[in-house]
Scaffold this motif. Structure first.
Motif, PDB file in Angstrom:
ATOM      1  N   HIS A  83      41.141  53.051  45.275  1.00  9.91           N
ATOM      2  CA  HIS A  83      42.538  52.752  45.592  1.00  9.91           C
ATOM      3  C   HIS A  83      43.362  54.024  45.566  1.00  9.91           C
ATOM      4  N   ARG A  84      44.321  54.093  46.481  1.00  5.28           N
ATOM      5  CA  ARG A  84      45.127  55.305  46.587  1.00  5.28           C
ATOM      6  C   ARG A  84      46.382  55.271  45.733  1.00  5.28           C
ATOM      7  N   SER A  85      46.792  54.102  45.350  1.00  6.35           N
ATOM      8  CA  SER A  85      48.027  54.024  44.561  1.00  6.35           C
ATOM      9  C   SER A  85      47.902  52.896  43.540  1.00  6.35           C
ATOM     10  N   LYS A  86      48.788  52.953  42.574  1.00  8.43           N
ATOM     11  CA  LYS A  86      48.790  51.900  41.571  1.00  8.43           C
ATOM     12  C   LYS A  86      49.168  50.559  42.190  1.00  8.43           C
ATOM     13  N   GLN A  87      50.082  50.623  43.153  1.00 11.48           N
ATOM     14  CA  GLN A  87      50.473  49.381  43.822  1.00 11.48           C
ATOM     15  C   GLN A  87      49.288  48.746  44.531  1.00 11.48           C
ATOM     16  N   GLU A  88      48.511  49.603  45.182  1.00 10.85           N
ATOM     17  CA  GLU A  88      47.327  49.097  45.897  1.00 10.85           C
ATOM     18  C   GLU A  88      46.342  48.484  44.894  1.00 10.85           C
ATOM     19  N   PHE A  89      46.194  49.162  43.771  1.00  7.78           N
ATOM     20  CA  PHE A  89      45.296  48.650  42.726  1.00  7.78           C
ATOM     21  C   PHE A  89      45.756  47.265  42.279  1.00  7.78           C
ATOM     22  N   LYS A  90      47.052  47.128  42.058  1.00  6.66           N
ATOM     23  CA  LYS A  90      47.564  45.847  41.563  1.00  6.66           C
ATOM     24  C   LYS A  90      47.423  44.750  42.611  1.00  6.66           C
ATOM     25  N   ARG A  91      47.680  45.105  43.854  1.00  9.28           N
ATOM     26  CA  ARG A  91      47.513  44.086  44.908  1.00  9.28           C
ATOM     27  C   ARG A  91      46.078  43.587  44.940  1.00  9.28           C
ATOM     28  N   SER A  92      45.148  44.533  44.820  1.00 12.62           N
ATOM     29  CA  SER A  92      43.741  44.160  44.862  1.00 12.62           C
ATOM     30  C   SER A  92      43.365  43.322  43.627  1.00 12.62           C
ATOM     31  N   LEU A  93      43.924  43.710  42.485  1.00 12.95           N
ATOM     32  CA  LEU A  93      43.671  42.947  41.261  1.00 12.95           C
ATOM     33  C   LEU A  93      44.164  41.504  41.431  1.00 12.95           C
ATOM     34  N   ILE A  94      45.325  41.357  42.032  1.00 10.67           N
ATOM     35  CA  ILE A  94      45.873  40.017  42.248  1.00 10.67           C
ATOM     36  C   ILE A  94      44.985  39.215  43.191  1.00 10.67           C
ATOM     37  N   GLU A  95      44.447  39.890  44.198  1.00 15.02           N
ATOM     38  CA  GLU A  95      43.515  39.193  45.110  1.00 15.02           C
ATOM     39  C   GLU A  95      42.310  38.656  44.342  1.00 15.02           C
ATOM     40  N   LYS A  96      41.808  39.454  43.418  1.00 20.00           N
ATOM     41  CA  LYS A  96      40.644  39.007  42.623  1.00 20.00           C
ATOM     42  C   LYS A  96      41.034  37.797  41.765  1.00 20.00           C
ATOM     43  N   ILE A  97      42.230  37.880  41.183  1.00 21.15           N
ATOM     44  CA  ILE A  97      42.667  36.776  40.326  1.00 21.15           C
ATOM     45  C   ILE A  97      42.863  35.503  41.141  1.00 21.15           C
ATOM     46  N   MET A  98      43.326  35.684  42.389  1.00 23.84           N
ATOM     47  CA  MET A  98      43.528  34.513  43.256  1.00 23.84           C
ATOM     48  C   MET A  98      42.212  33.774  43.519  1.00 23.84           C
ATOM     49  N   GLU A  99      41.086  34.458  43.349  1.00 23.53           N
ATOM     50  CA  GLU A  99      39.782  33.829  43.622  1.00 23.53           C
ATOM     51  C   GLU A  99      39.272  33.010  42.436  1.00 23.53           C
ATOM     52  N   ILE A 100      39.949  33.104  41.293  1.00 21.19           N
ATOM     53  CA  ILE A 100      39.508  32.351  40.112  1.00 21.19           C
ATOM     54  C   ILE A 100      39.673  30.865  40.387  1.00 21.19           C
ATOM     55  N   THR A 101      38.631  30.078  40.115  1.00 19.99           N
ATOM     56  CA  THR A 101      38.664  28.671  40.516  1.00 19.99           C
ATOM     57  C   THR A 101      39.489  27.805  39.565  1.00 19.99           C
ATOM     58  N   ASP A 102      39.477  28.126  38.277  1.00 18.52           N
ATOM     59  CA  ASP A 102      40.252  27.314  37.331  1.00 18.52           C
ATOM     60  C   ASP A 102      41.746  27.566  37.563  1.00 18.52           C
ATOM     61  N   PRO A 103      42.495  26.544  38.020  1.00 20.45           N
ATOM     62  CA  PRO A 103      43.899  26.794  38.399  1.00 20.45           C
ATOM     63  C   PRO A 103      44.777  27.221  37.225  1.00 20.45           C
ATOM     64  N   VAL A 104      44.498  26.696  36.040  1.00 20.91           N
ATOM     65  CA  VAL A 104      45.344  27.050  34.886  1.00 20.91           C
ATOM     66  C   VAL A 104      45.159  28.523  34.536  1.00 20.91           C
ATOM     67  N   ILE A 105      43.902  28.931  34.438  1.00 21.99           N
ATOM     68  CA  ILE A 105      43.611  30.335  34.109  1.00 21.99           C
ATOM     69  C   ILE A 105      44.166  31.250  35.205  1.00 21.99           C
ATOM     70  N   ARG A 106      43.980  30.825  36.454  1.00 27.26           N
ATOM     71  CA  ARG A 106      44.448  31.645  37.584  1.00 27.26           C
ATOM     72  C   ARG A 106      45.960  31.875  37.500  1.00 27.26           C
ATOM     73  N   GLU A 107      46.712  30.798  37.267  1.00 25.37           N
ATOM     74  CA  GLU A 107      48.169  30.928  37.238  1.00 25.37           C
ATOM     75  C   GLU A 107      48.626  31.745  36.026  1.00 25.37           C
ATOM     76  N   ILE A 108      47.979  31.557  34.919  1.00 26.50           N
ATOM     77  CA  ILE A 108      48.343  32.333  33.728  1.00 26.50           C
ATOM     78  C   ILE A 108      48.142  33.819  34.006  1.00 26.50           C
ATOM     79  N   LEU A 109      46.985  34.147  34.556  1.00 26.24           N
ATOM     80  CA  LEU A 109      46.690  35.574  34.783  1.00 26.24           C
ATOM     81  C   LEU A 109      47.604  36.169  35.842  1.00 26.24           C
ATOM     82  N   LEU A 110      47.915  35.385  36.871  1.00 23.11           N
ATOM     83  CA  LEU A 110      48.843  35.894  37.893  1.00 23.11           C
ATOM     84  C   LEU A 110      50.178  36.246  37.261  1.00 23.11           C
TER      85      LEU A 110
END
Ligand SMILES: [Ca+2]
Ligand SMILES: [Ca+2]
Length: 382
Positions: A83-110
């Motif tokens: 990743h070239r920037s912290k913003q890019e890193f965070k966007r990518s991290l959020i994409e990974k979190i969006m893939e979490i299947t448990d909706p409660v855990i997903r929303e908490i982490l988001l």
């Protein structure tokens, strides 16, 4: 069920993000883990009223452990990319979190990852007004014939209706001042930057206040009750507004200086949102205002650091006796509770009640004590 080896307390060692970024990201990861721990402390606190506190605690530990595991996995997968920037890193991290299947855990982490943006990276503007006026005449029988509590929440009565109605004017001690219930309407546009995107919302509501009859200029105004709503499209909240209720008997206050500079402090309960598990349920807002004419206040905060509108996010366990103070009593009370194996005191979640838990508590308490003292002694509206 006892979990061991939960890694929430591990401090970062070495570089935490892909080699192209050198970083404070280590601290950001730790901040996110701290937020998970805060959410956990709130969950455990709520367990003490459960019919089976131990089972409730076990469920909370299981959920926290799952949240930590999912977070660590998402972080590691993001780290493995370039990743070239912290913003890019965070966007990518959020994409990974969006893939979490448990909706409660997903929303908490988001929510946790998005809140983890600190004051340095987030600026906020507010433009609005607060106006104090007489209460509207109420004809609603639900209030007029209701309980004292219902009438109180409508701002119709307060206290015991006797001594609390009067205060003594220091300048004229022979003549008590009558306190009158009024309503303050607050409405302000709120704008803040998140991930490089401008988010906007409206914070509005009514706060019941008590003012001294006939007083203008320098004065204190009691904040009695009320509700504010942040109607934000902030994606982490699923378009669901955050309702905040002024705590009865809390630390709310309003002080108007001779030059009109005003500090409105609101001690709020924000626990009703469906995702409240994932964020601070007791925000403490300090809103600077200027009285431009009698009982009319302008709120005009332009591009200030987020911390200016101060949201204090303490460790829920720090004020252990819940009296709003951070002092040695909390340490004493925590020690007694630890000896009694109170479920709230197993801070490292290992099922044991030991000096390790006390050490963690002392760290949390010291952090909040410093913050509390800073907050108590500061605040200039300029
Ligand atoms: Ca306390
Ligand atoms: Ca323990």
């Amino acid at each position: 069920m006892v979990f061991s080896g939960i890694t929430i307390f591990q401090l970062c060692t070495g570089v935490c993000v892909s080699a192209s970024l050198l970083l404070s990201s280590c601290e950001e990861k730790q901040d996110a883990l701290d937020r998970i721990q805060k959410a956990h402390q709130i969950a455990i606190e709520n367990c003490k009223d459960d019919s089976d506190p131990q089972a409730c605690k076990d469920r909370a530990i299981e959920r926290t452990a799952q949240a930590i595991a999912e977070f660590q996995l998402s972080w590691a997968r993001t780290e493995a990319e370039d990743h070239r920037s912290k913003q890019e890193f965070k966007r990518s991290l959020i994409e990974k979190i969006m893939e979490i299947t448990d909706p409660v855990i997903r929303e908490i982490l988001l929510k946790i990852v998005q809140e983890e943006i600190g004051p340095q990276e987030m600026s906020l503007s507010m433009l609005g007004q607060a106006t104090i006026s007489d209460l509207a005449a109420t004809t609603d029988s639900a209030y007029l014939l209701g309980s004292v509590e219902a009438m109180e929440s409508a701002g119709l009565v307060h206290g015991d209706g006797r001594d609390g109605d009067l205060i003594i004017d220091p300048a004229n001690p022979g003549t008590p001042i009558r306190l009158i219930n009024k309503v303050m309407n607050i409405s302000t546009d709120v704008q803040f930057e998140l991930f490089g995107t401008i988010e906007t919302g409206i914070m509005s509501g009514q706060v019941i206040v008590q003012v001294g009859e006939g007083q203008t200029g320098m004065r204190q105004i009691r904040v009695i009750s009320g509700t504010l709503t942040l109607d934000s499209a902030y994606s982490g909240m699923e378009d669901s507004p955050i309702n905040m209720t002024v705590k009865k008997g809390g630390r709310s206050s309003m002080v108007v200086a001779a030059d009109g500079h005003t500090t409105l402090r609101l001690d709020l309960d924000a626990s009703t949102h469906p995702l409240s598990f994932g964020y601070d349920q007791s925000p403490f807002l300090e809103i600077p205002m200027i009285e431009t004419s009698a009982d009319t206040f302008q709120i005009n905060v332009a591009d200030a650091p987020f911390d200016y509108i101060h949201v204090w996010d303490p460790w829920p366990v720090s004020d252990f006796n819940k009296d709003g103070l951070y002092n040695p009593s909390d340490i004493g009370d925590f020690s007694v509770a630890l000896a009694e194996q109170d479920i709230r005191t197993d801070l490292n979640m290992d099922g044991l009640y030991t000096s390790e838990d006390l050490d963690l508590f002392l760290g949390y308490h010291a952090e909040d004590l410093a913050r509390w003292q800073f907050q108590s002694s500061r605040f200039i509206n300029d």
